[in-house]
Scaffold this motif. Structure first.
Motif, short mmCIF file in Angstrom:
data_model
loop_
_atom_site.label_atom_id
_atom_site.label_comp_id
_atom_site.label_asym_id
_atom_site.label_seq_id
_atom_site.Cartn_x
_atom_site.Cartn_y
_atom_site.Cartn_z
N GLU A 1 0.83 -1.21 0.00
CA GLU A 1 0.00 0.00 0.00
C GLU A 1 0.86 1.26 0.00
O GLU A 1 0.63 2.19 -0.78
CB GLU A 1 -0.93 -0.01 1.21
N ARG A 2 1.88 1.28 0.84
CA ARG A 2 2.77 2.45 0.91
C ARG A 2 3.64 2.54 -0.35
O ARG A 2 3.93 3.63 -0.83
CB ARG A 2 3.63 2.39 2.16
N ALA A 3 4.05 1.39 -0.86
CA ALA A 3 4.86 1.38 -2.08
C ALA A 3 4.06 1.93 -3.26
O ALA A 3 4.59 2.70 -4.07
CB ALA A 3 5.35 -0.03 -2.37
N ILE A 4 2.80 1.55 -3.35
CA ILE A 4 1.94 2.05 -4.44
C ILE A 4 1.72 3.55 -4.29
O ILE A 4 1.71 4.30 -5.27
CB ILE A 4 0.61 1.29 -4.47
N GLU A 5 1.57 4.01 -3.05
CA GLU A 5 1.43 5.45 -2.80
C GLU A 5 2.68 6.20 -3.26
O GLU A 5 2.59 7.26 -3.90
CB GLU A 5 1.19 5.69 -1.31
N LEU A 6 3.86 5.64 -2.95
CA LEU A 6 5.11 6.27 -3.38
C LEU A 6 5.23 6.24 -4.90
O LEU A 6 5.65 7.23 -5.52
CB LEU A 6 6.30 5.54 -2.75
N GLN A 7 4.84 5.14 -5.51
CA GLN A 7 4.87 5.03 -6.97
C GLN A 7 4.03 6.14 -7.61
O GLN A 7 4.46 6.79 -8.58
CB GLN A 7 4.35 3.66 -7.39
N LYS A 8 2.85 6.36 -7.07
CA LYS A 8 1.94 7.39 -7.61
C LYS A 8 2.54 8.78 -7.43
O LYS A 8 2.48 9.63 -8.33
CB LYS A 8 0.58 7.29 -6.93
N LEU A 9 3.14 9.02 -6.27
CA LEU A 9 3.75 10.33 -6.01
C LEU A 9 4.89 10.62 -6.98
O LEU A 9 5.02 11.73 -7.50
CB LEU A 9 4.27 10.39 -4.57
N ILE A 10 5.72 9.62 -7.22
CA ILE A 10 6.86 9.78 -8.14
C ILE A 10 6.35 10.10 -9.55
O ILE A 10 6.87 10.98 -10.23
CB ILE A 10 7.74 8.53 -8.16
N LEU A 11 5.32 9.38 -9.96
CA LEU A 11 4.75 9.58 -11.30
C LEU A 11 4.08 10.94 -11.42
O LEU A 11 4.30 11.67 -12.39
CB LEU A 11 3.75 8.46 -11.61
N ASP A 12 3.28 11.31 -10.42
CA ASP A 12 2.52 12.57 -10.47
C ASP A 12 3.43 13.79 -10.36
O ASP A 12 3.24 14.79 -11.05
CB ASP A 12 1.47 12.62 -9.35
N ARG A 13 4.43 13.73 -9.48
CA ARG A 13 5.28 14.89 -9.21
C ARG A 13 6.40 15.06 -10.25
O ARG A 13 6.83 16.17 -10.53
CB ARG A 13 5.88 14.78 -7.81
N HIS A 14 6.88 13.93 -10.80
CA HIS A 14 8.06 14.03 -11.65
C HIS A 14 7.92 13.30 -13.00
O HIS A 14 8.83 13.35 -13.81
CB HIS A 14 9.27 13.47 -10.90
N GLY A 15 6.79 12.60 -13.20
CA GLY A 15 6.58 11.92 -14.48
C GLY A 15 7.52 10.76 -14.72
O GLY A 15 7.78 10.38 -15.86
N THR A 16 8.02 10.17 -13.63
CA THR A 16 9.01 9.09 -13.74
C THR A 16 8.32 7.73 -13.73
O THR A 16 7.45 7.48 -12.89
CB THR A 16 10.01 9.17 -12.57
N SER A 17 8.71 6.85 -14.63
CA SER A 17 8.12 5.50 -14.68
C SER A 17 8.69 4.64 -13.56
O SER A 17 9.90 4.61 -13.33
CB SER A 17 8.40 4.85 -16.03
N VAL A 18 7.81 3.93 -12.85
CA VAL A 18 8.20 3.16 -11.66
C VAL A 18 7.60 1.76 -11.73
O VAL A 18 6.41 1.60 -11.98
CB VAL A 18 7.71 3.85 -10.36
N PHE A 19 8.44 0.77 -11.51
CA PHE A 19 7.98 -0.62 -11.45
C PHE A 19 7.70 -1.00 -10.00
O PHE A 19 8.56 -0.83 -9.13
CB PHE A 19 9.04 -1.56 -12.02
N GLN A 20 6.50 -1.50 -9.74
CA GLN A 20 6.13 -1.97 -8.40
C GLN A 20 5.40 -3.29 -8.54
O GLN A 20 4.55 -3.46 -9.41
CB GLN A 20 5.26 -0.93 -7.69
#
Length: 251
Positions: free
Chosen positions: A53-72
């Motif tokens: 749950e926290r990892a998915i939240e971090l993934q979303k923050l990284i994508l929304d704030r910086h447009g960076t692709s993240v594998f989770q």
């Protein structure tokens, strides 16, 4: 009536079978789509399934704030008890720029997490986020108090912390996302500088001309005079006799 009932049953069975085939086809398309993404992620997350749950939240923050692709693991449709775990996670880890390990107490007890941590460290792509406890001081104390003989899967994080490895507090995930972006920017700059150095022509050393051979160096014996053998010192009379002797030999 019996014939009509049989026909209806057959039609229902055929419809059910067709739906099963379509479901399998959809699953194959989804799997192919997932596999086609391998190697396209800038960041790969490593976390215990209980911290998804926290990892998915971090993934979303990284994508929304910086447009960076993240594998989770959860959002990419597999779990660490799946046979596809290493098939998907490892290739993405090898191709990515940064591997962020979200370390919690449960993470330390997982063999799969221990493998991911070791891969991230060996590849030189490791970033450690203190998830539990989330502040760096408490995390360090907890790690250094860990009995690695009782919990061998904690050996990697223990050695990293004991060796002074850099840590990021995990209490505010938005700040973690910003820190990840800073690390990515720094690594991109380093990679660009390395590429520039590789493409630059060689610079001659000061005081030397490329391709020239300096006289009297080890590899230039052709410039050295033949070795001269000197005779022992003699008296003046002896020297005159020697000169006469050399003259006779010359004649």
């Amino acid at each position: 009536e019996e014939g009509a009932a049989e026909a209806t049953a057959e039609a229902a069975a055929e419809a059910e079978q067709s739906e099963m085939v379509r479901a399998i086809q959809r699953e194959i398309v989804q799997m192919a789509s997932s596999y086609s993404k391998v190697g396209t992620y800038q960041v790969v997350l490593s976390n215990h399934t209980c911290d998804d749950e926290r990892a998915i939240e971090l993934q979303k923050l990284i994508l929304d704030r910086h447009g960076t692709s993240v594998f989770q693991q959860q959002t990419d449709q597999f779990a660490k008890d799946s046979s596809d775990w290493q098939r998907e996670w490892v290739p993405n880890a090898q191709a990515t720029t940064l591997i962020v390990c979200l370390v919690s107490r449960q993470y330390l007890e997982s063999e799969a997490c221990a493998t991911e941590f070791r891969v991230a460290w060996n590849l030189g792509k490791l970033m450690v986020v203190c998830l539990d406890p989330p502040d760096i001081g408490s995390f360090k104390r907890a790690m250094l108090a860990t009995d690695t003989k009782a919990t061998p899967t904690a050996s990697g994080p223990f050695m990293y912390v004991a060796g002074g490895g850099q840590l990021t507090a995990g209490d505010q995930l938005a700040m973690v996302a910003d820190e990840i972006d800073k690390v990515l920017v720094s690594r991109r700059a380093q990679a660009a500088a390395t590429e520039d150095e590789r493409g630059a022509p060689p610079t001659p050393s000061l005081g030397k001309t490329v391709g020239a051979t300096r006289p009297n160096e080890d590899d230039s014996d052709i410039h050295k005079p033949d070795k001269i053998t000197r005779r022992p010192s003699r008296s003046s009379g002896g020297r005159l006799a020697a000169v006469a002797e050399e003259k006779e030999e010359a004649e």
